[in-house]
Design an enzyme around this catalytic site. Structure first.
Site, PDB file in Angstrom:
ATOM      1  N   CYS A   1       0.846  -1.200   0.000  1.00 46.61           N
ATOM      2  CA  CYS A   1       0.000   0.000   0.000  1.00 46.61           C
ATOM      3  C   CYS A   1       0.879   1.247   0.000  1.00 46.61           C
ATOM      4  O   CYS A   1       1.936   1.272   0.634  1.00 46.61           O
ATOM      5  CB  CYS A   1      -0.892  -0.033   1.241  1.00 46.61           C
ATOM      6  SG  CYS A   1      -1.918   1.436   1.476  1.00 46.61           S
TER       7      CYS A   1
ATOM      8  N   CYS B   1       0.459   2.678   3.779  1.00 49.47           N
ATOM      9  CA  CYS B   1       0.907   1.886   4.924  1.00 49.47           C
ATOM     10  C   CYS B   1       1.733   0.723   4.401  1.00 49.47           C
ATOM     11  O   CYS B   1       1.905   0.572   3.186  1.00 49.47           O
ATOM     12  CB  CYS B   1      -0.269   1.403   5.781  1.00 49.47           C
ATOM     13  SG  CYS B   1      -1.290   0.134   4.991  1.00 49.47           S
TER      14      CYS B   1
ATOM     15  N   CYS C   1      -4.890   3.906 -12.485  1.00 46.63           N
ATOM     16  CA  CYS C   1      -3.643   4.651 -12.247  1.00 46.63           C
ATOM     17  C   CYS C   1      -2.565   3.816 -11.582  1.00 46.63           C
ATOM     18  O   CYS C   1      -1.448   4.292 -11.389  1.00 46.63           O
ATOM     19  CB  CYS C   1      -3.912   5.901 -11.418  1.00 46.63           C
ATOM     20  SG  CYS C   1      -4.419   5.543  -9.713  1.00 46.63           S
TER      21      CYS C   1
ATOM     22  N   CYS D   1      -4.481  -0.817   0.654  1.00 44.19           N
ATOM     23  CA  CYS D   1      -4.841  -1.973   1.475  1.00 44.19           C
ATOM     24  C   CYS D   1      -6.355  -2.010   1.659  1.00 44.19           C
ATOM     25  O   CYS D   1      -7.059  -1.033   1.400  1.00 44.19           O
ATOM     26  CB  CYS D   1      -4.153  -1.888   2.838  1.00 44.19           C
ATOM     27  SG  CYS D   1      -4.752  -0.525   3.868  1.00 44.19           S
TER      28      CYS D   1
ATOM     29  N   CYS E   1      33.037   9.690 -18.677  1.00 45.07           N
ATOM     30  CA  CYS E   1      33.496  11.079 -18.550  1.00 45.07           C
ATOM     31  C   CYS E   1      34.249  11.465 -19.814  1.00 45.07           C
ATOM     32  O   CYS E   1      34.743  10.617 -20.559  1.00 45.07           O
ATOM     33  CB  CYS E   1      34.364  11.286 -17.312  1.00 45.07           C
ATOM     34  SG  CYS E   1      36.056  10.714 -17.453  1.00 45.07           S
TER      35      CYS E   1
ATOM     36  N   CYS F   1      57.391   0.224  -6.391  1.00 47.82           N
ATOM     37  CA  CYS F   1      57.525  -0.619  -5.201  1.00 47.82           C
ATOM     38  C   CYS F   1      57.272  -2.067  -5.611  1.00 47.82           C
ATOM     39  O   CYS F   1      57.092  -2.365  -6.798  1.00 47.82           O
ATOM     40  CB  CYS F   1      56.573  -0.182  -4.079  1.00 47.82           C
ATOM     41  SG  CYS F   1      54.820  -0.444  -4.453  1.00 47.82           S
TER      42      CYS F   1
ATOM     43  N   CYS G   1      50.187   6.321 -20.858  1.00 48.54           N
ATOM     44  CA  CYS G   1      51.570   5.933 -21.143  1.00 48.54           C
ATOM     45  C   CYS G   1      51.892   4.487 -20.787  1.00 48.54           C
ATOM     46  O   CYS G   1      52.966   3.993 -21.133  1.00 48.54           O
ATOM     47  CB  CYS G   1      52.537   6.861 -20.419  1.00 48.54           C
ATOM     48  SG  CYS G   1      52.481   6.698 -18.609  1.00 48.54           S
TER      49      CYS G   1
ATOM     50  N   HIS H   1      51.153   5.043  -5.517  1.00 47.57           N
ATOM     51  CA  HIS H   1      52.077   5.434  -6.590  1.00 47.57           C
ATOM     52  C   HIS H   1      51.342   5.747  -7.892  1.00 47.57           C
ATOM     53  O   HIS H   1      51.858   6.482  -8.737  1.00 47.57           O
ATOM     54  CB  HIS H   1      53.121   4.331  -6.811  1.00 47.57           C
ATOM     55  CG  HIS H   1      54.100   4.238  -5.674  1.00 47.57           C
ATOM     56  ND1 HIS H   1      54.491   3.048  -5.106  1.00 47.57           N
ATOM     57  CD2 HIS H   1      54.746   5.207  -4.984  1.00 47.57           C
ATOM     58  CE1 HIS H   1      55.344   3.277  -4.120  1.00 47.57           C
ATOM     59  NE2 HIS H   1      55.508   4.579  -4.022  1.00 47.57           N
TER      60      HIS H   1
ATOM     61  N   CYS I   1      21.601   1.355   5.623  1.00 43.88           N
ATOM     62  CA  CYS I   1      21.584   1.332   7.086  1.00 43.88           C
ATOM     63  C   CYS I   1      21.721   2.731   7.674  1.00 43.88           C
ATOM     64  O   CYS I   1      21.255   2.996   8.781  1.00 43.88           O
ATOM     65  CB  CYS I   1      22.689   0.415   7.618  1.00 43.88           C
ATOM     66  SG  CYS I   1      24.335   0.788   6.980  1.00 43.88           S
TER      67      CYS I   1
ATOM     68  N   HIS J   1      28.979  -0.128   8.567  1.00 41.62           N
ATOM     69  CA  HIS J   1      27.578  -0.394   8.902  1.00 41.62           C
ATOM     70  C   HIS J   1      27.134   0.518  10.033  1.00 41.62           C
ATOM     71  O   HIS J   1      27.878   0.744  10.992  1.00 41.62           O
ATOM     72  CB  HIS J   1      27.435  -1.856   9.317  1.00 41.62           C
ATOM     73  CG  HIS J   1      26.025  -2.293   9.531  1.00 41.62           C
ATOM     74  ND1 HIS J   1      25.071  -2.233   8.544  1.00 41.62           N
ATOM     75  CD2 HIS J   1      25.403  -2.799  10.624  1.00 41.62           C
ATOM     76  CE1 HIS J   1      23.921  -2.688   9.015  1.00 41.62           C
ATOM     77  NE2 HIS J   1      24.087  -3.030  10.279  1.00 41.62           N
TER      78      HIS J   1
END
Length: 770
Positions: free
Chosen positions: A24, A27, A43, A48, A158, A183, A195, A213, A316, A731
């Site tokens: 509903c 509700c 519509c 309910c 983008c 590294c 590149c 990096h 949440c 959370h």
């Protein structure tokens, strides 16, 4: 069955028609509860037919739409496997939603009735009824769309990826793709699509390592687009990051871009989790304990006020805020029980924020949806409740909002601010009924130049305080560095105490230092205390997990009242008026804010709004006003006029005055926003201080918040806690003190549980009458 003459009124829903068929609109009664849900065949509103509410009949009374389809969904008995070798059903994974085989799990009872014919049942084979019923039953409901969308992060293309210019083609050797060029990291590797440089990413959710990096390569070369190697699939999808947009993006030409370096997409295998999967895994991993210290499962609670809220997918943050605010007297008095007068007059409840707030209150406070689930599976012995799933409310409250309209994890405190702003606007014509007035109070900021000793005062209306969390690391006996605990009182002292900032003094006409502080002029009925537990490190939000020691005794705020202004104080001169010219900001302060990743318009707005008194004050303003609806609007300089400015139209003035504003207010707002009605609305709500005279008795009501009487004693009402490493993952849960005990609301789980006060992100305190 009777032949109905009203069948011609029905319509066939198209693919784009919103069909409300699961519950509903007024509700939370659903097709799973007898006697089912009634879908209007004109519509497609859902109502309910419960004897107490009869929302379907209310809809008929409003619209005179005669025919409805009643849908009742029943769970089939689960057949047991007769063959040990038969494969078990596929496990549910929130990383990839598995379509539910509804034919195997449910059976449907449907029939049609006509209200205009006295509620008689209508034969389902008449006219176009079979086509309409089939279209309704096979339509994708709004709730189902949300479920599918819940775990999909919204990523767009983008221009930097579409228009990427690459270096000359070159074949990268396999050893060049083995580890970061700077590294030895072998995972979380990002290849520059300009590149071919391979750099490690920043640290990610779930402890995925990274030294940044890849970011350093962008800062040195301005090469904008990188691709995470381990996430490339043969279908041509992968994690793409644009450093210029500072966000995840799609690359429509990924296959071509990777082939430039000898990488064949079709031969790739995904070996690492992508960013969406990492975020979901992080959100699922954090769960507040649902067992006692001796290992026993916490006893679930049921009944009025003990209704859970289903997690709709990273929602949440919303559920914890709703549980907290609807435990307050002002919200309960405003929205429960439901206003029948409003329901009868509202023709589009699914898109009415007032109706949806009534619906939330009814769902949480009535107790109808807080019933124990009867186990249907012998292996499933845990008792719990269905709770409510506020899909309509979430879609409406987040509509057109850049963050809350998505299914990504959000900041609970920012959502609380957004909710307060939305309700405040809705209740503008009825300020005495506005439940958010309970949060409002008057604060006074004092600033004193430390060289000339002159001062400036500013009075503002606030709905919360943001307190800093002092940080100091200590070493444990094992050598581990941890944060030293602080008390809640220490945090309050840091908030109310003097902060020394860099200041451009208009009296000294140069850079000086100034002391600034904020105190209460009046105290609110309900005080929202936001702890600044998140900051930015290398452009990435991180959490400051400092334990805050909080006593559950009464907290007295009398000493934080703003003192009377001494007579011998000399005020700082007013800032020179811009007279329509652009307002200048300190370039050093602006650059410091830009380096933190804030957009330039927001940085300038923050510096101008805070009086150009330094980057630290502007930064704090940005954190507190990120959710302002006009945060990204063009900067409007006060007093700007133009001889060519058009006179506002009468229709625009009428449109705004009908919202409850005075004509003088409306004309000023339109003048300040170049007669743009939408911007004028934002301006009116964000500049209440511009109207010093009381235009009416209603304006007096609007401008009176809280009181200054003593004692200002407060007691903790609820807290919102967060587990996770940043605002974008983890959370949220709420703990609410009610019926002389603490109650944990963890999504749809409601149990008696002591709150982790030291971990709270938002404290909500209720004033105790003298």
């Amino acid at each position: 069955m009777a032949v109905c003459p009203h069948v011609s009124s029905i319509k066939i829903p198209s693919a784009t028609t919103l069909v409300y068929k699961e519950e509903c609109t007024l509700c939370f009664d659903s097709q799973n509860l007898a006697p089912g849900i009634e879908v209007c065949l004109t519509c497609f509103n859902a109502g309910c037919n419960s004897p107490e509410r009869q929302h379907a009949r209310t809809h008929y009374g409003q619209t005179n739409h005669p025919l409805v389809l009643i849908i009742l969904r029943l769970i089939k008995d689960k057949p047991k496997r007769v063959d040990e070798n038969e494969e078990p059903p596929q496990k549910i994974s929130k990383l990839a939603i598995v379509p539910e085989d509804e034919e195997k799990k449910y059976e449907y009872v449907t029939y049609v009735k006509c209200y205009s014919c006295g509620g008689i049942e209508v034969e389902k084979t008449i006219g176009e009824l079979p086509l309409v019923i089939d279209a309704v039953m096979n339509s994708v409901s709004a709730a189902r769309k949300s479920e599918i969308k819940a775990w999909e992060e919204e990523i767009t293309e983008c221009e930097h990826a579409r228009n990427l210019i690459q270096d000359s083609p070159k074949e990268l050797e396999s050893k060049a793709l083995a580890h970061c060029n700077n590294c030895e990291l072998k995972e979380n590797l990002w290849i520059c699509l300009v590149c071919g440089n391979l750099g490690c990413g920043r640290q990610q959710f779930g402890g995925v390592g990274g030294n940044g990096h890849g970011l350093a390569h962008f800062e040195n070369t301005s090469h904008p687009i990188s691709c995470k190697l381990g996430t490339i699939t043969p279908e041509g999808s992968a994690d793409i990051y644009c450093y210029l947009c500072n966000d995840s993006k799609l690359d429509p030409f990924l296959e071509n871009h990777l082939s430039n370096f000898g990488i064949n997409v079709k031969s790739q295998q995904k070996t690492e989790k992508n960013m969406t999967e990492l975020q979901i895994e992080e959100n699922l991993k954090y769960d507040f304990s649902m067992v006692t210290e001796d290992g026993k499962e916490l006893e679930p609670l049921f009944g009025p006020g003990y209704t859970g809220i289903k997690n709709l997918g990273n929602s949440c943050y919303m559920g914890s805020v709703l549980q907290s605010v609807f435990s307050l007297d002002s919200f309960q008095k405003r929205y429960y029980p439901t206003s029948l007068e409003h329901q009868i007059s509202c023709l589009d409840p699914a898109n009415c924020i007032q109706c949806q707030l009534y619906k939330i209150a009814d769902g949480l406070l009535s107790g109808r949806y807080s019933q124990p689930i009867q186990p249907v599976d012998e292996e499933k012995t845990n008792r719990g409740q269905e709770g409510i799933a506020p899909n309509m409310f979430k879609a409406l409250i987040g509509k057109d909002h850049s963050e809350f309209s998505t299914m990504r994890q959000q900041d609970a405190f920012e959502f609380l601010q957004h909710l307060i702003t939305t309700i405040e606007r809705k209740e503008h014509n009825n300020p005495e009924k506005d439940p958010t007035r309970a949060f409002k109070f008057t604060a006074k900021q004092r600033l004193q130049c430390l060289e000339c000793k002159r001062v400036r005062y500013q009075t503002t209306t606030e709905s919360h305080i943001s307190i800093p969390v002092p940080t100091k690391t200590i070493q444990t006996d094992s050598g581990e560095e941890i944060y030293e605990p602080v008390t809640f009182e220490q945090c309050l002292e840091s908030f109310a105490g003097d902060a020394i900032i860099e200041y451009s003094c208009p009296a000294c006409k140069r850079k000086t230092n100034a002391a600034t502080n904020t105190r209460f002029v009046t105290f609110p009925e309900v005080l929202v205390v936001h702890t600044r537990r998140f900051d930015f490190e290398n452009w990435v939000s991180r959490k400051i997990s400092v334990p805050i020691i909080f006593s559950q005794d009464l907290i007295n705020l009398d000493k934080y009242i703003a003192p009377e202004q001494p007579e011998n104080e000399e005020l700082l001169p007013d800032e020179p008026s811009s007279s329509g010219e652009s307002i200048s900001v300190d370039e050093m302060d602006l650059n410091q804010l830009l380096l933190m990743g804030f957009p330039e318009n927001r940085c300038k707005k923050a510096l101008i709004t805070t009086g150009n008194i330094g980057s630290e004050v502007a930064m704090n303003w940005l954190f507190e006003h990120m959710d302002d609806p006009d945060i990204d609007s063009p900067i409007v300089t006060g007093g700007s006029t133009s001889t060519n400015q058009q006179v506002p139209s009468e229709s625009d003035i009428v449109q705004l005055t009908e919202m409850g504003f005075q004509v003088a207010q409306v004309k000023k707002a339109l003048a300040e926003t170049n007669n743009n009605v939408e911007r004028a609305v934002e301006w009116l709500f964000s500049h209440p201080e511009d109207f010093t005279e009381s235009f009416s008795e209603q304006e007096n009501i609007n401008n009176t918040f809280g009181d200054s009487s003593f004692p200002a004693n407060y007691q903790l009402q609820s807290i919102i806690s967060h587990k996770g490493t940043s605002v974008h993952c983890g959370h949220y849960v709420a703990h609410v003190f009610k019926d002389q005990k603490w109650v944990l609301f963890n999504d749809d789980k409601v149990v008696n549980s002591q709150p982790p006060l030291e971990e709270a992100y938002v404290y909500i305190l209720k004033r105790i009458p003298a």
